[in-house]
Design an enzyme around this catalytic site. Structure first.
Site, PDB file in Angstrom:
ATOM      1  N   ASN A   9       0.779  -1.327   0.227  1.00 50.50           N
ATOM      2  CA  ASN A   9      -0.129  -0.026  -0.074  1.00 50.50           C
ATOM      3  C   ASN A   9       0.827   1.241   0.105  1.00 50.50           C
ATOM      4  O   ASN A   9       1.524   1.551   0.890  1.00 50.50           O
ATOM      5  CB  ASN A   9      -1.044   0.093   1.183  1.00 50.50           C
ATOM      6  N   LYS A  11       0.297   4.285  -0.164  1.00 56.34           N
ATOM      7  CA  LYS A  11      -0.495   5.356   0.194  1.00 56.34           C
ATOM      8  C   LYS A  11      -0.341   6.934  -0.457  1.00 56.34           C
ATOM      9  O   LYS A  11      -0.116   6.575  -1.693  1.00 56.34           O
ATOM     10  CB  LYS A  11      -0.069   5.755   1.739  1.00 56.34           C
ATOM     11  N   HIS A  94      -9.526   1.232   5.053  1.00 52.60           N
ATOM     12  CA  HIS A  94      -8.181   1.366   5.716  1.00 52.60           C
ATOM     13  C   HIS A  94      -8.524   2.471   6.834  1.00 52.60           C
ATOM     14  O   HIS A  94      -9.421   3.276   6.781  1.00 52.60           O
ATOM     15  CB  HIS A  94      -7.160   2.185   4.947  1.00 52.60           C
ATOM     16  N   GLU A  96      -6.824   4.674   7.909  1.00 51.46           N
ATOM     17  CA  GLU A  96      -6.495   6.425   7.747  1.00 51.46           C
ATOM     18  C   GLU A  96      -7.514   6.942   6.950  1.00 51.46           C
ATOM     19  O   GLU A  96      -7.997   7.986   7.220  1.00 51.46           O
ATOM     20  CB  GLU A  96      -5.175   6.126   6.597  1.00 51.46           C
ATOM     21  N   GLU A 164      -5.430  -5.089  10.838  1.00 49.76           N
ATOM     22  CA  GLU A 164      -4.530  -3.994  10.889  1.00 49.76           C
ATOM     23  C   GLU A 164      -4.641  -3.246  12.254  1.00 49.76           C
ATOM     24  O   GLU A 164      -5.545  -2.299  12.004  1.00 49.76           O
ATOM     25  CB  GLU A 164      -4.472  -3.028   9.751  1.00 49.76           C
ATOM     26  N   GLY A 170       2.081   2.425  10.766  1.00 49.16           N
ATOM     27  CA  GLY A 170       3.031   3.472  10.582  1.00 49.16           C
ATOM     28  C   GLY A 170       3.814   3.956  11.920  1.00 49.16           C
ATOM     29  O   GLY A 170       4.599   4.805  11.944  1.00 49.16           O
ATOM     30  N   SER A 210       3.267  -2.035  10.386  1.00 49.66           N
ATOM     31  CA  SER A 210       4.761  -1.936  10.559  1.00 49.66           C
ATOM     32  C   SER A 210       5.405  -3.259  10.183  1.00 49.66           C
ATOM     33  O   SER A 210       6.369  -3.699  10.983  1.00 49.66           O
ATOM     34  CB  SER A 210       4.992  -1.684  11.944  1.00 49.66           C
TER      35      SER A 210
HETATM   36  P1  PGA Z   1       2.763   0.340   7.669  1.00 50.63           P
HETATM   37  O1  PGA Z   1       1.384   0.511   6.817  1.00 50.63           O
HETATM   38  O2  PGA Z   1       3.473  -0.895   7.015  1.00 50.63           O
HETATM   39  O3  PGA Z   1       3.489   1.702   7.070  1.00 50.63           O
HETATM   40  O4  PGA Z   1       2.547   0.371   9.119  1.00 50.63           O
HETATM   41  C1  PGA Z   1       0.457  -0.611   7.000  1.00 50.63           C
HETATM   42  C2  PGA Z   1      -0.792  -0.188   6.377  1.00 50.63           C
HETATM   43  O5  PGA Z   1      -1.227   0.905   6.478  1.00 50.63           O
HETATM   44  O6  PGA Z   1      -1.319  -0.981   5.566  1.00 50.63           O
END
Ligand code: PGA
Length: 258
Positions: A9, A11, A94, A96, A164, A170, A210
């Site tokens: 992803n 982003k 997601h 976010e 997640e 993140g 992460s």
């Molecule tokens: P990250 O993000 O690996 O940077 O923690 C994972 C995600 O948001 O799918």
């Protein structure tokens, strides 16, 4: 045996030029790695370019979001019909999007239904926040998210779920393999109750939060975890390749042993 999947992803990162460079670097090498589905999810504006770059390879394409209407006066939105000819997968719900764009369970549900109708394969993201985790409410939260996201979905054959935990995204603070395996096993049990054992056993359930080349092994050696949704580390070719390669090797070894 479920084919594992590693989805990147990206982003809101990469210009078209940067996306082109990253895919050109990774694709020939990803293409050689077998026994794992490799999916990249660049920003909308790069989908068409990346589609051409991966043509003929085993690398697959996904979008990061979709709107639930097919067409009309929805300035700035992208419909499932627009994506259907462009990519195979779409990330929906997601954290976010839930957090910064006020996406509700009801909206996530409409998006899942619309994506399935258009023949897209949704990667549904669910997971608890830190305070929910600390209050021991993880199972309650993911149960509610599953229930609301999948309302009216009769047969989620092409659905993929990414567990997640929000506190792991993140932050550099991943869940442990064991924690993730437990919750993902719980989610599989819920899918079996909502649908059937067969559907639950066929469905791919990923971990996200992460994930790096240093910790991927801990996740994909767990029996319930079928791969990962990778954010930050998917933007670095060497990291992403290593994550995919380790997944392929570990899962091949496990399937030989079983
Ligand atoms: P990250 O993000 O690996 O940077 O923690 C994972 C995600 O948001 O799918």
């Amino acid at each position: 045996m479920r084919v594992p999947m590693i989805a990147g992803n990206w982003k809101m990162n990469t210009t078209i030029r940067e996306a082109t460079a990253l895919v050109s670097e990774m694709c020939p090498l990803l293409n050689q790695i077998e026994n794992v589905d490799k999916v990249i999810c660049p920003p909308f504006i790069s989908l068409a370019v990346v589609k051409e770059l991966i043509r003929g390879s085993s690398v697959k394409l996904g979008a990061q979001n979709v709107y639930f209407e097919e067409e009309g006066a929805y300035t700035g939105e992208i419909s499932p019909l627009m994506l259907a000819n462009l990519c195979e997968f779409v990330i929906i719900g997601h954290s976010e999007r839930r957090q910064y764009f006020n996406e509700t369970g009801e909206m996530v549900n409409k998006k899942i239904l619309a994506a399935l109708r258009a023949g897209l394969k949704p990667i549904l993201c669910i997971g608890e926040r830190l305070e929910e985790n600390e209050a021991g409410r993880t199972e309650e939260i993911v149960t509610e998210q599953l229930r609301s996201s999948l309302a009216g979905v009769d047969y989620p054959r092409s659905l993929i779920i990414a567990y997640e935990p929000v506190w792991a995204i993140g932050t550099g603070k991943a869940a442990t393999g064991q924690q993730a395996n437990e919750t993902i096993g719980f989610i599989r049990g819920k899918i079996a109750k909502l649908y059937s054992d067969e559907i639950a056993q066929d469905m791919r359930l990923l971990y996200g939060g992460s994930v790096t080349a240093d910790n991927i092994a801990e996740f994909v050696q767990q029996p319930e975890i079928d791969g990962a949704l990778v954010g930050g580390a998917s933007l670095k070719a060497d990291q992403f390749l290593s994550i995919v390669k380790q997944t392929s090797e570990i899962r091949s070894r496990l399937s030989e042993e079983s």
